[in-house]
Motif scaffolding. Structure first.
Motif, PDB file in Angstrom:
ATOM      1  N   TRP A  14       3.259  -1.879   3.840  1.00 47.79           N
ATOM      2  CA  TRP A  14       2.406  -0.986   3.075  1.00 47.79           C
ATOM      3  C   TRP A  14       2.339  -1.456   1.630  1.00 47.79           C
ATOM      4  CZ3 TRP A  14      -1.222   2.415   3.689  1.00 47.79           C
ATOM      5  CH2 TRP A  14      -1.582   3.246   2.638  1.00 47.79           C
ATOM      6  N   SER A  15       1.157  -1.396   1.030  1.00 49.38           N
ATOM      7  CA  SER A  15       0.971  -1.739  -0.374  1.00 49.38           C
ATOM      8  C   SER A  15       0.596  -0.485  -1.146  1.00 49.38           C
ATOM      9  CB  SER A  15      -0.135  -2.793  -0.527  1.00 49.38           C
ATOM     10  OG  SER A  15      -0.450  -2.971  -1.893  1.00 49.38           O
ATOM     11  N   ASP A  16       1.521   0.013  -1.967  1.00 45.71           N
ATOM     12  CA  ASP A  16       1.219   1.176  -2.800  1.00 45.71           C
ATOM     13  C   ASP A  16       0.097   0.860  -3.792  1.00 45.71           C
ATOM     14  OD1 ASP A  16       2.894   3.166  -1.788  1.00 45.71           O
ATOM     15  OD2 ASP A  16       4.587   2.544  -3.042  1.00 45.71           O
ATOM     16  N   ASP A  17       0.105  -0.368  -4.319  1.00 47.04           N
ATOM     17  CA  ASP A  17      -0.911  -0.765  -5.293  1.00 47.04           C
ATOM     18  C   ASP A  17      -2.317  -0.701  -4.707  1.00 47.04           C
ATOM     19  OD1 ASP A  17       1.049  -1.217  -7.182  1.00 47.04           O
ATOM     20  OD2 ASP A  17       1.117  -3.382  -6.850  1.00 47.04           O
ATOM     21  N   ASP A  18      -2.455  -1.106  -3.446  1.00 47.18           N
ATOM     22  CA  ASP A  18      -3.769  -1.163  -2.812  1.00 47.18           C
ATOM     23  C   ASP A  18      -4.062   0.068  -1.959  1.00 47.18           C
ATOM     24  OD1 ASP A  18      -4.519  -3.872  -3.703  1.00 47.18           O
ATOM     25  OD2 ASP A  18      -2.792  -4.461  -2.492  1.00 47.18           O
ATOM     26  N   ASP A  19      -3.032   0.873  -1.699  1.00 46.76           N
ATOM     27  CA  ASP A  19      -3.159   2.062  -0.854  1.00 46.76           C
ATOM     28  C   ASP A  19      -3.666   1.689   0.540  1.00 46.76           C
ATOM     29  OD1 ASP A  19      -2.717   4.815  -0.555  1.00 46.76           O
ATOM     30  OD2 ASP A  19      -4.833   5.271  -0.893  1.00 46.76           O
TER      31      ASP A  19
END
Length: 109
Positions: A14-19
């Motif tokens: 999961w990428s928090d930056d890219d959601d």
């Protein structure tokens, strides 16, 4: 479509930056694929790698060998600060094992 003989190392996280989920390939660290589901991220990065590999083959470039296909000797050198070396040597002596055994045990944890 990804190749049937694709033996590369993939990971989806999961990428928090890219959601979104991001698909990655260890043998091609500069490539990634964003998608709303894990399945789509994996499918996307596999397709991207297949396209890049095809491109590289067409251009006569050498393609990375999959980590799963490589043979490893089990030997590599690690440099540590002298105080860490001393601490590990003491731990090894106290445990009655080699310094190599202590280092290997700690690296495998």
């Amino acid at each position: 479509m990804a190749q049937k003989d694709d033996k590369y190392t993939y990971r989806v996280t999961w990428s928090d930056d890219d959601d979104e989920y991001v698909g990655l390939c260890a043998e091609f660290p500069s490539l990634s694929w964003l998608a709303v589901t894990q399945e789509k991220a994996l499918k996307g990065i596999r397709k991207l790698v297949a396209d890049v590999v095809s491109d590289m083959v067409e251009n006569g470039e050498s393609i990375p060998e999959p980590f799963a296909s490589k043979r490893y000797s089990g030997k590599f050198m690690v440099r540590v600060p002298p105080d860490v070396h001393r601490k590990l040597a003491i731990q090894a002596a106290e445990a009655g094992v080699s310094l190599n055994r202590i280092a290997s045990s700690k690296l495998s944890q």
